[in-house]
Motif scaffolding. Structure first.
Motif, mmCIF file in Angstrom:
data_model
loop_
_atom_site.group_PDB
_atom_site.id
_atom_site.type_symbol
_atom_site.label_atom_id
_atom_site.label_comp_id
_atom_site.label_asym_id
_atom_site.label_seq_id
_atom_site.Cartn_x
_atom_site.Cartn_y
_atom_site.Cartn_z
ATOM 1 N N ARG A 100 0.827 -1.205 0.000
ATOM 2 C CA ARG A 100 0.000 0.000 0.000
ATOM 3 C C ARG A 100 0.864 1.259 0.000
ATOM 4 N N LYS A 101 1.922 1.280 0.817
ATOM 5 C CA LYS A 101 2.801 2.448 0.895
ATOM 6 C C LYS A 101 3.567 2.659 -0.408
ATOM 7 N N THR A 103 2.594 1.728 -3.406
ATOM 8 C CA THR A 103 1.624 2.192 -4.390
ATOM 9 C C THR A 103 1.326 3.677 -4.196
ATOM 10 N N GLU A 104 1.161 4.098 -2.928
ATOM 11 C CA GLU A 104 0.923 5.517 -2.649
ATOM 12 C C GLU A 104 2.114 6.365 -3.090
ATOM 13 N N ALA A 106 4.290 5.660 -5.423
ATOM 14 C CA ALA A 106 4.333 5.685 -6.885
ATOM 15 C C ALA A 106 3.308 6.676 -7.436
ATOM 16 N N GLN A 107 2.127 6.719 -6.838
ATOM 17 C CA GLN A 107 1.113 7.671 -7.283
ATOM 18 C C GLN A 107 1.554 9.109 -7.025
ATOM 19 N N ARG A 108 2.185 9.345 -5.859
ATOM 20 C CA ARG A 108 2.689 10.692 -5.565
ATOM 21 C C ARG A 108 3.792 11.074 -6.543
ATOM 22 N N LEU A 110 4.078 10.257 -9.576
ATOM 23 C CA LEU A 110 3.511 10.541 -10.894
ATOM 24 C C LEU A 110 2.770 11.874 -10.931
ATOM 25 N N ASP A 111 2.569 12.497 -9.775
ATOM 26 C CA ASP A 111 1.903 13.796 -9.708
ATOM 27 C C ASP A 111 2.760 14.827 -10.443
ATOM 28 N N ARG A 115 6.737 15.753 -9.819
ATOM 29 C CA ARG A 115 7.730 15.490 -10.875
ATOM 30 C C ARG A 115 8.483 16.757 -11.228
#
Length: 151
Positions: A100-101, A103-104, A106-108, A110-111, A115
């Protein structure tokens, strides 16, 4: 495909590999994944768990050794945790939390704002390193520090 639901009265299509129709992964139940014939005998199941623990401990130990040495230390450590997770609920919970961490994070990453910030920080760092290397070459030339003579 099976149908499962997150809410009462709502059906969600679930494929045989555990993925839902929307691409989300279905959570597996916690507990031992040992074969049924091993679970049938208490002594055999405890022996199985001891064996899994020892193998997982060896893999985690190898990963810890690889942290300061060349090698994929963290990957091996998480591999050992995955081995433990086949039998132990605590390891399953640790792996779920870690997944979960990651994945979070990775999502951050990609923001677009994050970036852009990372690119700016990296560019500033490269400019500073280039300036330091340029100053060193201007001052000392291509002579390595251990060959500089006392003046």
């Amino acid at each position: 495909m099976n149908t499962g639901s997150d809410k009462p009265g709502e059906a969600v299509a679930v494929a045989s590999d555990g993925t839902k129709a929307d691409g989300a992964q279905e959570e597996r139940g916690l507990g031992s994944r040992a074969p049924a014939f091993i679970k049938a005998s208490r002594a055999l199941h405890v022996s199985w768990q001891v064996g899994v623990f020892i193998v997982g401990l060896a893999v985690v130990g190898a990963g810890i050794v690889m942290l300061p040495l060349p090698g994929p230390g963290w990957v091996v450590i998480f591999g050992g945790m995955a081995i433990w997770a086949t039998e132990f609920v605590w390891a399953q919970l640790v792996l779920r939390w870690t997944k979960r961490k990651v994945t979070e994070a990775a999502q951050r990453a990609l923001d677009p704002k994050v970036r852009r910030r990372n690119i700016i920080i990296t560019s500033i760092g490269l400019v500073i390193v280039t300036a330091l290397v340029g100053f060193y070459l201007w001052k000392f030339g291509v002579v390595m520090p251990w060959k500089i003579k006392d003046q």
